[in-house]
Motif scaffolding. Sequence first.
Motif, PDB file in Angstrom:
ATOM      1  N   THR A 160       0.775  -1.245   0.000  1.00 55.84           N
ATOM      2  CA  THR A 160       0.000   0.000   0.000  1.00 55.84           C
ATOM      3  C   THR A 160       0.807   1.296   0.000  1.00 55.84           C
ATOM      4  N   PRO A 161       2.067   1.325   0.479  1.00 55.66           N
ATOM      5  CA  PRO A 161       2.809   2.600   0.449  1.00 55.66           C
ATOM      6  C   PRO A 161       2.912   3.167  -0.968  1.00 55.66           C
ATOM      7  N   ARG A 162       3.006   4.480  -1.058  1.00 53.93           N
ATOM      8  CA  ARG A 162       3.070   5.152  -2.355  1.00 53.93           C
ATOM      9  C   ARG A 162       4.372   4.808  -3.073  1.00 53.93           C
ATOM     10  N   ILE A 163       4.275   4.623  -4.384  1.00 59.00           N
ATOM     11  CA  ILE A 163       5.439   4.351  -5.224  1.00 59.00           C
ATOM     12  C   ILE A 163       5.580   5.490  -6.224  1.00 59.00           C
ATOM     13  N   ASP A 164       6.731   6.128  -6.221  1.00 60.76           N
ATOM     14  CA  ASP A 164       6.987   7.267  -7.104  1.00 60.76           C
ATOM     15  C   ASP A 164       7.435   6.737  -8.468  1.00 60.76           C
ATOM     16  N   THR A 165       6.501   6.632  -9.393  1.00 66.36           N
ATOM     17  CA  THR A 165       6.819   6.067 -10.707  1.00 66.36           C
ATOM     18  C   THR A 165       7.780   6.955 -11.489  1.00 66.36           C
ATOM     19  N   ALA A 166       7.686   8.267 -11.303  1.00 61.26           N
ATOM     20  CA  ALA A 166       8.565   9.186 -12.033  1.00 61.26           C
ATOM     21  C   ALA A 166      10.008   9.035 -11.566  1.00 61.26           C
ATOM     22  N   ALA A 167      10.211   8.992 -10.247  1.00 54.21           N
ATOM     23  CA  ALA A 167      11.567   8.874  -9.710  1.00 54.21           C
ATOM     24  C   ALA A 167      12.200   7.542 -10.100  1.00 54.21           C
ATOM     25  N   LEU A 168      11.392   6.490 -10.169  1.00 49.42           N
ATOM     26  CA  LEU A 168      11.900   5.161 -10.522  1.00 49.42           C
ATOM     27  C   LEU A 168      11.894   4.924 -12.032  1.00 49.42           C
ATOM     28  N   ARG A 169      11.387   5.907 -12.777  1.00 47.24           N
ATOM     29  CA  ARG A 169      11.325   5.826 -14.240  1.00 47.24           C
ATOM     30  C   ARG A 169      10.494   4.631 -14.713  1.00 47.24           C
ATOM     31  N   LEU A 170       9.358   4.461 -14.083  1.00 45.77           N
ATOM     32  CA  LEU A 170       8.431   3.410 -14.496  1.00 45.77           C
ATOM     33  C   LEU A 170       7.455   4.034 -15.490  1.00 45.77           C
ATOM     34  N   VAL A 171       7.910   4.219 -16.708  1.00 46.26           N
ATOM     35  CA  VAL A 171       7.148   5.005 -17.679  1.00 46.26           C
ATOM     36  C   VAL A 171       6.355   4.153 -18.668  1.00 46.26           C
ATOM     37  N   ARG A 172       6.751   2.918 -18.865  1.00 45.38           N
ATOM     38  CA  ARG A 172       6.050   2.073 -19.829  1.00 45.38           C
ATOM     39  C   ARG A 172       5.053   1.163 -19.124  1.00 45.38           C
ATOM     40  N   ASN A 173       4.013   0.784 -19.849  1.00 46.59           N
ATOM     41  CA  ASN A 173       3.040  -0.148 -19.294  1.00 46.59           C
ATOM     42  C   ASN A 173       3.702  -1.509 -19.077  1.00 46.59           C
ATOM     43  N   GLY A 174       3.355  -2.157 -17.968  1.00 49.37           N
ATOM     44  CA  GLY A 174       3.904  -3.483 -17.717  1.00 49.37           C
ATOM     45  C   GLY A 174       4.236  -3.704 -16.255  1.00 49.37           C
ATOM     46  N   ASP A 175       4.918  -4.803 -15.990  1.00 49.31           N
ATOM     47  CA  ASP A 175       5.293  -5.176 -14.628  1.00 49.31           C
ATOM     48  C   ASP A 175       6.732  -4.763 -14.336  1.00 49.31           C
ATOM     49  N   TYR A 176       6.944  -4.295 -13.107  1.00 49.22           N
ATOM     50  CA  TYR A 176       8.275  -3.914 -12.641  1.00 49.22           C
ATOM     51  C   TYR A 176       8.526  -4.585 -11.292  1.00 49.22           C
ATOM     52  N   PHE A 177       9.812  -4.707 -10.948  1.00 47.04           N
ATOM     53  CA  PHE A 177      10.186  -5.373  -9.706  1.00 47.04           C
ATOM     54  C   PHE A 177      11.143  -4.479  -8.926  1.00 47.04           C
ATOM     55  N   LEU A 178      10.848  -4.327  -7.640  1.00 52.67           N
ATOM     56  CA  LEU A 178      11.615  -3.423  -6.790  1.00 52.67           C
ATOM     57  C   LEU A 178      12.140  -4.174  -5.574  1.00 52.67           C
ATOM     58  N   SER A 179      13.379  -3.899  -5.216  1.00 52.08           N
ATOM     59  CA  SER A 179      13.929  -4.468  -3.990  1.00 52.08           C
ATOM     60  C   SER A 179      13.270  -3.784  -2.793  1.00 52.08           C
ATOM     61  N   VAL A 180      13.483  -4.344  -1.618  1.00 51.14           N
ATOM     62  CA  VAL A 180      12.886  -3.804  -0.393  1.00 51.14           C
ATOM     63  C   VAL A 180      14.005  -3.462   0.585  1.00 51.14           C
ATOM     64  N   ASP A 181      13.966  -2.254   1.150  1.00 54.82           N
ATOM     65  CA  ASP A 181      15.018  -1.848   2.085  1.00 54.82           C
ATOM     66  C   ASP A 181      14.731  -2.363   3.490  1.00 54.82           C
ATOM     67  N   GLU A 182      15.596  -1.975   4.447  1.00 52.89           N
ATOM     68  CA  GLU A 182      15.475  -2.502   5.815  1.00 52.89           C
ATOM     69  C   GLU A 182      14.216  -2.023   6.525  1.00 52.89           C
ATOM     70  N   THR A 183      13.593  -0.969   6.007  1.00 48.70           N
ATOM     71  CA  THR A 183      12.352  -0.482   6.620  1.00 48.70           C
ATOM     72  C   THR A 183      11.119  -1.153   6.036  1.00 48.70           C
ATOM     73  N   GLY A 184      11.325  -1.996   5.006  1.00 47.70           N
ATOM     74  CA  GLY A 184      10.201  -2.688   4.395  1.00 47.70           C
ATOM     75  C   GLY A 184       9.559  -1.943   3.249  1.00 47.70           C
ATOM     76  N   ARG A 185      10.202  -0.861   2.795  1.00 46.95           N
ATOM     77  CA  ARG A 185       9.643  -0.076   1.706  1.00 46.95           C
ATOM     78  C   ARG A 185      10.359  -0.392   0.388  1.00 46.95           C
ATOM     79  N   ALA A 186       9.635  -0.203  -0.715  1.00 48.05           N
ATOM     80  CA  ALA A 186      10.209  -0.442  -2.038  1.00 48.05           C
ATOM     81  C   ALA A 186      11.394   0.483  -2.259  1.00 48.05           C
ATOM     82  N   ALA A 187      12.463  -0.070  -2.839  1.00 47.87           N
ATOM     83  CA  ALA A 187      13.695   0.710  -2.987  1.00 47.87           C
ATOM     84  C   ALA A 187      14.108   0.842  -4.447  1.00 47.87           C
TER      85      ALA A 187
END
Length: 237
Positions: free
Chosen positions: A124-151
């Motif tokens: 549920t936490p917000r994911i910044d698509t612009a900062a991560l450059r998730l610009v195309r339609n499709g599936d992406y995979f993100l690592s998780v940091d020590e706080t449990g948030r997408a990195a």
Amino acid sequence: MRNPSPHSAQDKPPQRKWTKLIAIASVAALTVYLGTRPAIKNLLTWAWHMTHIDEYGMNGMHLEPGREYYFPPSAPYFDYDYFQVKPVDAAEIEQDELIGIGTVRSDQKRDYMYGYRRVRTKYTPRIDTAALRLVRNGDYFLSVDETGRAANLVSIDEAIRLPKYVKVTVYLQKVVEAELVDRVGETHVQFKYWTTTGYRQELVSFDIDEGVRTDHRLCYAEADGRRTPCSDSQKKP
């Protein structure tokens, strides 16, 4: 007294030569014709693979020794020395709860396998698509940091091997679905074979479930590959 044959062994009648050639051509033509029929073609292919098992294993596909392949769950998983199913790609296996990864030896027998059991929950936490450059339609995979948030953005192959990761589905630069994939169990298996007979010698494995490791060892007879009690030396880790 019989008259000697007018034809020697090297000088057969022309009609016999033509009869033999026609017979060979007919058999060849029939084989080619049957080979074009889907069911017969599959049967012939299967028969070829089964007689060349050290090249194609038991799934009809030559696997590159030492390379890691993804295998979907199948039973019985460890009853055979060869993989029973063909490998699949990362995108297909990633969707499963159980992940199987394995390698083969030069004779196509199983060498090493490991697998993961995972659970998925909504992220549920917000994911910044612009900062991560998730610009195309499709599936992406993100690592998780020590706080449990997408990195950081990672490849699908890297994600599958991580203890946890976030899978994000993007459409028109907006997150339409996000889920946390968390590993909850894993299994590692090493196959060993007798150099004298080629039969399986040992199956050494361990499981990790909820942080607790359990070791296993199965032993097999040199003469026929049947299960047999492990010797004292084999019982040592």
